[in-house]
Design a protein around this motif. Structure first.
Motif, PDB file in Angstrom:
ATOM      1  N   TYR A 136       0.838  -1.200   0.000  1.00 14.16           N
ATOM      2  CA  TYR A 136       0.000   0.000   0.000  1.00 14.16           C
ATOM      3  C   TYR A 136       0.876   1.255   0.000  1.00 14.16           C
ATOM      4  O   TYR A 136       0.609   2.212  -0.728  1.00 14.16           O
ATOM      5  N   ARG A 137       1.912   1.230   0.815  1.00 10.83           N
ATOM      6  CA  ARG A 137       2.844   2.366   0.881  1.00 10.83           C
ATOM      7  C   ARG A 137       3.488   2.622  -0.481  1.00 10.83           C
ATOM      8  O   ARG A 137       3.595   3.761  -0.923  1.00 10.83           O
ATOM      9  N   GLU A 138       3.891   1.561  -1.163  1.00 14.67           N
ATOM     10  CA  GLU A 138       4.500   1.698  -2.488  1.00 14.67           C
ATOM     11  C   GLU A 138       3.507   2.267  -3.497  1.00 14.67           C
ATOM     12  O   GLU A 138       3.856   3.117  -4.319  1.00 14.67           O
ATOM     13  N   TRP A 139       2.272   1.789  -3.427  1.00 14.34           N
ATOM     14  CA  TRP A 139       1.224   2.313  -4.317  1.00 14.34           C
ATOM     15  C   TRP A 139       1.012   3.802  -4.064  1.00 14.34           C
ATOM     16  O   TRP A 139       0.917   4.593  -5.002  1.00 14.34           O
ATOM     17  N   PHE A 140       0.948   4.179  -2.783  1.00 13.61           N
ATOM     18  CA  PHE A 140       0.713   5.576  -2.440  1.00 13.61           C
ATOM     19  C   PHE A 140       1.844   6.465  -2.956  1.00 13.61           C
ATOM     20  O   PHE A 140       1.600   7.554  -3.472  1.00 13.61           O
ATOM     21  N   LEU A 141       3.074   6.015  -2.832  1.00 15.63           N
ATOM     22  CA  LEU A 141       4.216   6.796  -3.307  1.00 15.63           C
ATOM     23  C   LEU A 141       4.162   6.989  -4.825  1.00 15.63           C
ATOM     24  O   LEU A 141       4.540   8.045  -5.334  1.00 15.63           O
ATOM     25  N   ARG A 142       3.690   5.975  -5.535  1.00 18.48           N
ATOM     26  CA  ARG A 142       3.547   6.117  -6.995  1.00 18.48           C
ATOM     27  C   ARG A 142       2.512   7.165  -7.336  1.00 18.48           C
ATOM     28  O   ARG A 142       2.663   7.920  -8.308  1.00 18.48           O
ATOM     29  N   LYS A 143       1.464   7.253  -6.548  1.00 20.72           N
ATOM     30  CA  LYS A 143       0.421   8.242  -6.815  1.00 20.72           C
ATOM     31  C   LYS A 143       0.896   9.662  -6.476  1.00 20.72           C
ATOM     32  O   LYS A 143       0.636  10.610  -7.206  1.00 20.72           O
ATOM     33  N   THR A 144       1.582   9.803  -5.352  1.00 15.03           N
ATOM     34  CA  THR A 144       2.058  11.136  -4.985  1.00 15.03           C
ATOM     35  C   THR A 144       3.162  11.608  -5.926  1.00 15.03           C
ATOM     36  O   THR A 144       3.376  12.810  -6.090  1.00 15.03           O
ATOM     37  N   ASP A 145       3.850  10.668  -6.553  1.00 18.24           N
ATOM     38  CA  ASP A 145       4.910  11.032  -7.489  1.00 18.24           C
ATOM     39  C   ASP A 145       4.356  11.815  -8.680  1.00 18.24           C
ATOM     40  O   ASP A 145       5.074  12.629  -9.277  1.00 18.24           O
ATOM     41  N   VAL A 146       3.093  11.596  -9.000  1.00 18.98           N
ATOM     42  CA  VAL A 146       2.459  12.357 -10.086  1.00 18.98           C
ATOM     43  C   VAL A 146       2.490  13.847  -9.754  1.00 18.98           C
ATOM     44  O   VAL A 146       2.849  14.681 -10.597  1.00 18.98           O
ATOM     45  N   PHE A 147       2.156  14.191  -8.518  1.00 21.98           N
ATOM     46  CA  PHE A 147       2.144  15.594  -8.104  1.00 21.98           C
ATOM     47  C   PHE A 147       3.562  16.148  -8.022  1.00 21.98           C
ATOM     48  O   PHE A 147       3.792  17.320  -8.346  1.00 21.98           O
ATOM     49  N   SER A 148       4.499  15.326  -7.606  1.00 22.25           N
ATOM     50  CA  SER A 148       5.900  15.767  -7.561  1.00 22.25           C
ATOM     51  C   SER A 148       6.395  16.122  -8.961  1.00 22.25           C
ATOM     52  O   SER A 148       7.096  17.129  -9.150  1.00 22.25           O
ATOM     53  N   LYS A 149       6.039  15.311  -9.928  1.00 20.08           N
ATOM     54  CA  LYS A 149       6.461  15.577 -11.302  1.00 20.08           C
ATOM     55  C   LYS A 149       5.783  16.827 -11.857  1.00 20.08           C
ATOM     56  O   LYS A 149       6.398  17.597 -12.595  1.00 20.08           O
ATOM     57  N   TRP A 150       4.525  17.030 -11.501  1.00 15.92           N
ATOM     58  CA  TRP A 150       3.851  18.265 -11.923  1.00 15.92           C
ATOM     59  C   TRP A 150       4.580  19.475 -11.359  1.00 15.92           C
ATOM     60  O   TRP A 150       4.734  20.492 -12.042  1.00 15.92           O
ATOM     61  N   ALA A 151       5.016  19.376 -10.100  1.00 14.49           N
ATOM     62  CA  ALA A 151       5.747  20.481  -9.475  1.00 14.49           C
ATOM     63  C   ALA A 151       7.091  20.687 -10.166  1.00 14.49           C
ATOM     64  O   ALA A 151       7.507  21.830 -10.418  1.00 14.49           O
ATOM     65  N   GLN A 152       7.786  19.601 -10.495  1.00 16.84           N
ATOM     66  CA  GLN A 152       9.064  19.699 -11.198  1.00 16.84           C
ATOM     67  C   GLN A 152       8.904  20.341 -12.574  1.00 16.84           C
ATOM     68  O   GLN A 152       9.804  21.041 -13.056  1.00 16.84           O
ATOM     69  N   GLN A 153       7.771  20.119 -13.186  1.00 17.76           N
ATOM     70  CA  GLN A 153       7.487  20.702 -14.496  1.00 17.76           C
ATOM     71  C   GLN A 153       7.013  22.152 -14.391  1.00 17.76           C
ATOM     72  O   GLN A 153       6.794  22.804 -15.411  1.00 17.76           O
ATOM     73  N   GLY A 154       6.853  22.627 -13.149  1.00 15.71           N
ATOM     74  CA  GLY A 154       6.418  24.002 -12.931  1.00 15.71           C
ATOM     75  C   GLY A 154       4.935  24.222 -13.122  1.00 15.71           C
ATOM     76  O   GLY A 154       4.475  25.362 -13.207  1.00 15.71           O
ATOM     77  N   LYS A 155       4.170  23.142 -13.134  1.00 14.50           N
ATOM     78  CA  LYS A 155       2.728  23.252 -13.361  1.00 14.50           C
ATOM     79  C   LYS A 155       1.959  23.544 -12.071  1.00 14.50           C
ATOM     80  O   LYS A 155       0.870  24.116 -12.116  1.00 14.50           O
ATOM     81  N   ILE A 156       2.517  23.124 -10.928  1.00 14.75           N
ATOM     82  CA  ILE A 156       1.889  23.408  -9.637  1.00 14.75           C
ATOM     83  C   ILE A 156       2.986  23.811  -8.654  1.00 14.75           C
ATOM     84  O   ILE A 156       4.175  23.645  -8.920  1.00 14.75           O
ATOM     85  N   ASP A 157       2.587  24.335  -7.502  1.00 19.58           N
ATOM     86  CA  ASP A 157       3.541  24.721  -6.473  1.00 19.58           C
ATOM     87  C   ASP A 157       4.179  23.487  -5.834  1.00 19.58           C
ATOM     88  O   ASP A 157       3.549  22.412  -5.798  1.00 19.58           O
ATOM     89  N   PRO A 158       5.396  23.611  -5.310  1.00 21.47           N
ATOM     90  CA  PRO A 158       6.067  22.485  -4.660  1.00 21.47           C
ATOM     91  C   PRO A 158       5.514  22.224  -3.256  1.00 21.47           C
ATOM     92  O   PRO A 158       6.162  22.514  -2.240  1.00 21.47           O
ATOM     93  N   ILE A 159       4.311  21.676  -3.212  1.00 23.64           N
ATOM     94  CA  ILE A 159       3.648  21.349  -1.948  1.00 23.64           C
ATOM     95  C   ILE A 159       3.814  19.854  -1.699  1.00 23.64           C
ATOM     96  O   ILE A 159       3.821  19.061  -2.636  1.00 23.64           O
ATOM     97  N   ASP A 160       3.961  19.467  -0.436  1.00 21.88           N
ATOM     98  CA  ASP A 160       4.076  18.050  -0.110  1.00 21.88           C
ATOM     99  C   ASP A 160       2.897  17.303  -0.735  1.00 21.88           C
ATOM    100  O   ASP A 160       1.742  17.508  -0.348  1.00 21.88           O
TER     101      ASP A 160
END
Length: 215
Positions: A136-160
């Motif tokens: 479950y933890r691994e699945w959750f990290l894969r999902k949150t990684d989507v938001f991390s990549k959006w932040a890296q692309q400058g599409k959203i703010d770098p929020i946890d």
């Protein structure tokens, strides 16, 4: 699916009549578990709510625990599959709009299942601890990684990103779990589809703007 708990699905072949009866039984079980919790619920009451003989209930579900797990599996599958649709290559606004709409639709269509899940979690998840495994933890990290990549692309703010996901979960499921309170605050007996549509639109705007979407 993340929860590795035995289900009756693998025990017997499917069919339209079987699926229809299972849906009737599960809907009755949702109402019984939501009203009385796992300990207070009985197979007799579920049979009465389903309008079926108790023997029919046991034909499809061996015992109360298996039926309880099935209720949880159904709603978790819906939630997880909706989150799985989020993709780092998608535009955040469009992806989140679709996800929030799906979660709100589930809250409108399956409020009792959501409340059963909430009760289970509030009691410490004694019957679904297996769901919250390392997988479950691994699945959750894969999902949150989507938001991390959006932040890296400058599409959203770098929020946890974990807290973005928690906000998405809590805000959408709130309309199922606390519908009575929301309806009372709005001066209504219950929430209509229009209320859910308006809430969906409001949540979408708040969340997309709150994460600093740059579209």
């Amino acid at each position: 699916m993340l929860m590795e708990i035995g289900s009756h699905r693998a025990d017997k072949p499917g069919g339209r009549i079987r699926q229809k009866n299972e849906q009737i039984i599960i809907a009755a079980a949702e109402a019984e578990f939501a009203a009385n919790g796992f300990k207070g619920a009985t197979m007799n009451n579920i049979a009465l709510k389903a309008g079926l003989p108790k023997s029919n209930i046991h034909y499809y579900f061996k015992n109360k625990l298996q039926l309880y797990i099935e209720v949880l599996i159904n709603i978790i599958d819906l939630w997880d599959n909706a989150l799985n649709e989020l993709d780092a290559d998608s535009e955040p606004a469009a992806a989140l709009r679709e996800y929030i709409a799906a979660k709100m639709r589930f809250s409108r269509e399956y409020p009792l299942a959501s409340r059963v899940f909430a009760k289970e979690i509030l009691s410490g998840a004694p019957r679904i601890k297996q769901y919250f495994s390392s997988e479950y933890r691994e699945w959750f990290l894969r999902k949150t990684d989507v938001f991390s990549k959006w932040a890296q692309q400058g599409k959203i703010d770098p929020i946890d990103p974990a807290h973005i996901v928690f906000l998405l979960w809590s805000s959408t499921q709130h309309y199922a779990d606390f519908e009575v309170q929301i309806a009372a605050a709005l001066g209504k007996k219950s929430l209509s589809k229009k209320d859910f549509d308006e809430a969906t639109d409001a949540l979408t705007k708040i969340i997309i703007r709150g994460i600093g979407y740059q579209g």
